[in-house]
Design a protein around this motif. Sequence first.
Motif, PDB file in Angstrom:
ATOM      1  N   THR A  91       0.817  -1.210   0.000  1.00 51.64           N
ATOM      2  CA  THR A  91       0.000   0.000   0.000  1.00 51.64           C
ATOM      3  C   THR A  91       0.854   1.265   0.000  1.00 51.64           C
ATOM      4  O   THR A  91       0.716   2.121  -0.869  1.00 51.64           O
ATOM      5  CB  THR A  91      -0.951   0.010   1.199  1.00 51.64           C
ATOM      6  N   ASN A  92       1.756   1.388   0.958  1.00 47.14           N
ATOM      7  CA  ASN A  92       2.636   2.554   1.006  1.00 47.14           C
ATOM      8  C   ASN A  92       3.887   2.208   1.816  1.00 47.14           C
ATOM      9  O   ASN A  92       3.955   1.186   2.505  1.00 47.14           O
ATOM     10  CB  ASN A  92       1.927   3.782   1.593  1.00 47.14           C
ATOM     11  N   LEU A 133      10.470 -14.829   5.830  1.00 50.04           N
ATOM     12  CA  LEU A 133      11.689 -14.741   5.028  1.00 50.04           C
ATOM     13  C   LEU A 133      11.601 -15.510   3.717  1.00 50.04           C
ATOM     14  O   LEU A 133      12.502 -15.408   2.876  1.00 50.04           O
ATOM     15  CB  LEU A 133      12.895 -15.228   5.847  1.00 50.04           C
ATOM     16  N   THR A 134      10.523 -16.258   3.508  1.00 56.03           N
ATOM     17  CA  THR A 134      10.304 -16.880   2.202  1.00 56.03           C
ATOM     18  C   THR A 134       9.639 -15.910   1.228  1.00 56.03           C
ATOM     19  O   THR A 134       9.547 -16.201   0.031  1.00 56.03           O
ATOM     20  CB  THR A 134       9.447 -18.158   2.309  1.00 56.03           C
ATOM     21  N   HIS A 135       9.181 -14.768   1.706  1.00 52.41           N
ATOM     22  CA  HIS A 135       8.565 -13.753   0.852  1.00 52.41           C
ATOM     23  C   HIS A 135       9.657 -12.836   0.306  1.00 52.41           C
ATOM     24  O   HIS A 135      10.322 -12.132   1.066  1.00 52.41           O
ATOM     25  CB  HIS A 135       7.552 -12.926   1.641  1.00 52.41           C
ATOM     26  N   ILE A 136       9.828 -12.837  -1.003  1.00 53.27           N
ATOM     27  CA  ILE A 136      10.918 -12.067  -1.612  1.00 53.27           C
ATOM     28  C   ILE A 136      10.451 -11.151  -2.743  1.00 53.27           C
ATOM     29  O   ILE A 136      11.239 -10.361  -3.251  1.00 53.27           O
ATOM     30  CB  ILE A 136      12.018 -13.006  -2.139  1.00 53.27           C
ATOM     31  N   SER A 137       9.180 -11.235  -3.133  1.00 58.19           N
ATOM     32  CA  SER A 137       8.644 -10.410  -4.231  1.00 58.19           C
ATOM     33  C   SER A 137       7.334  -9.776  -3.778  1.00 58.19           C
ATOM     34  O   SER A 137       6.444 -10.474  -3.294  1.00 58.19           O
ATOM     35  CB  SER A 137       8.406 -11.276  -5.476  1.00 58.19           C
ATOM     36  N   PHE A 138       7.220  -8.465  -3.981  1.00 52.68           N
ATOM     37  CA  PHE A 138       6.075  -7.733  -3.447  1.00 52.68           C
ATOM     38  C   PHE A 138       5.455  -6.863  -4.545  1.00 52.68           C
ATOM     39  O   PHE A 138       6.134  -6.064  -5.191  1.00 52.68           O
ATOM     40  CB  PHE A 138       6.514  -6.878  -2.257  1.00 52.68           C
ATOM     41  N   PHE A 139       4.157  -7.035  -4.704  1.00 49.83           N
ATOM     42  CA  PHE A 139       3.424  -6.404  -5.802  1.00 49.83           C
ATOM     43  C   PHE A 139       2.501  -5.308  -5.291  1.00 49.83           C
ATOM     44  O   PHE A 139       2.048  -5.323  -4.146  1.00 49.83           O
ATOM     45  CB  PHE A 139       2.602  -7.460  -6.547  1.00 49.83           C
ATOM     46  N   SER A 140       2.206  -4.397  -6.191  1.00 52.00           N
ATOM     47  CA  SER A 140       1.236  -3.332  -5.941  1.00 52.00           C
ATOM     48  C   SER A 140       0.477  -3.104  -7.247  1.00 52.00           C
ATOM     49  O   SER A 140       0.891  -3.591  -8.309  1.00 52.00           O
ATOM     50  CB  SER A 140       1.954  -2.046  -5.504  1.00 52.00           C
TER      51      SER A 140
END
Length: 228
Positions: free
Chosen positions: A171-172, A185-192
């Motif tokens: 979001t921000n 720590l398995t999350h490495i890609s973040f979308f918006s």
Amino acid sequence: MNKTIGNKVVSHCPVCTAESLQVYHQDKYRIYLQCVTCSFIFVPSDYHLTADEEKQIYDQHKNAIYDQGYRRFLSRVVEPLVPKLAANGQGLDFGCGPGPALAAMLEERGFGVNKYDLFYYPDKSVLNQTYDFITATEVIEHLADPLHYIKLWLVMLKPGGWLGLMTKLVTNQQAFTHWHYIRDLTHISFFSPPVFEYLSTCLPISFEIIGSDVILVQKKRTMDIKPK
């Protein structure tokens, strides 16, 4: 502007290949870079877990097929997706995990569903077929090269087919700093939303965002670009 992380130079965005990158956030565990061109946020490879480390974390998940809480969570993508599908359509649940509840929910509604998961359902033959729909719930944030997989899914989809994604959307910057999603720590890609807007300019897709974590993507025509 390239970024030097550890002893490696991070030269481009994994989604749009642009070289203009900036530090979006840093905590005691990792650095998060943002592409200035498409807004995609990612963790450089220096901070990625090994496959064995990843699987150890996934093995701790307790997502059983008939767990009602898990089913309510997955219904956030099932309910808006199903009305868009033809009766008896054939689909693929990509990244289904050890307890493929989503596949079971769709099968209960009359759809045929193949399952694929790198660790739990590793039969790659299902990736050589075409489908009316593909689901990838809480998957894309784990992928170091998400564009490769988006292209792969589009190649497997028939024209007019649907891709149902679930991933928490950025979001921000202030909210990102305290976001529970980055603690995994398995999350490495973040979308918006701007990332999907960019993708819709270079891939034959349209998309709609539902709530904070559901993105329905429709393939408009035959896919000419092959995954690398």
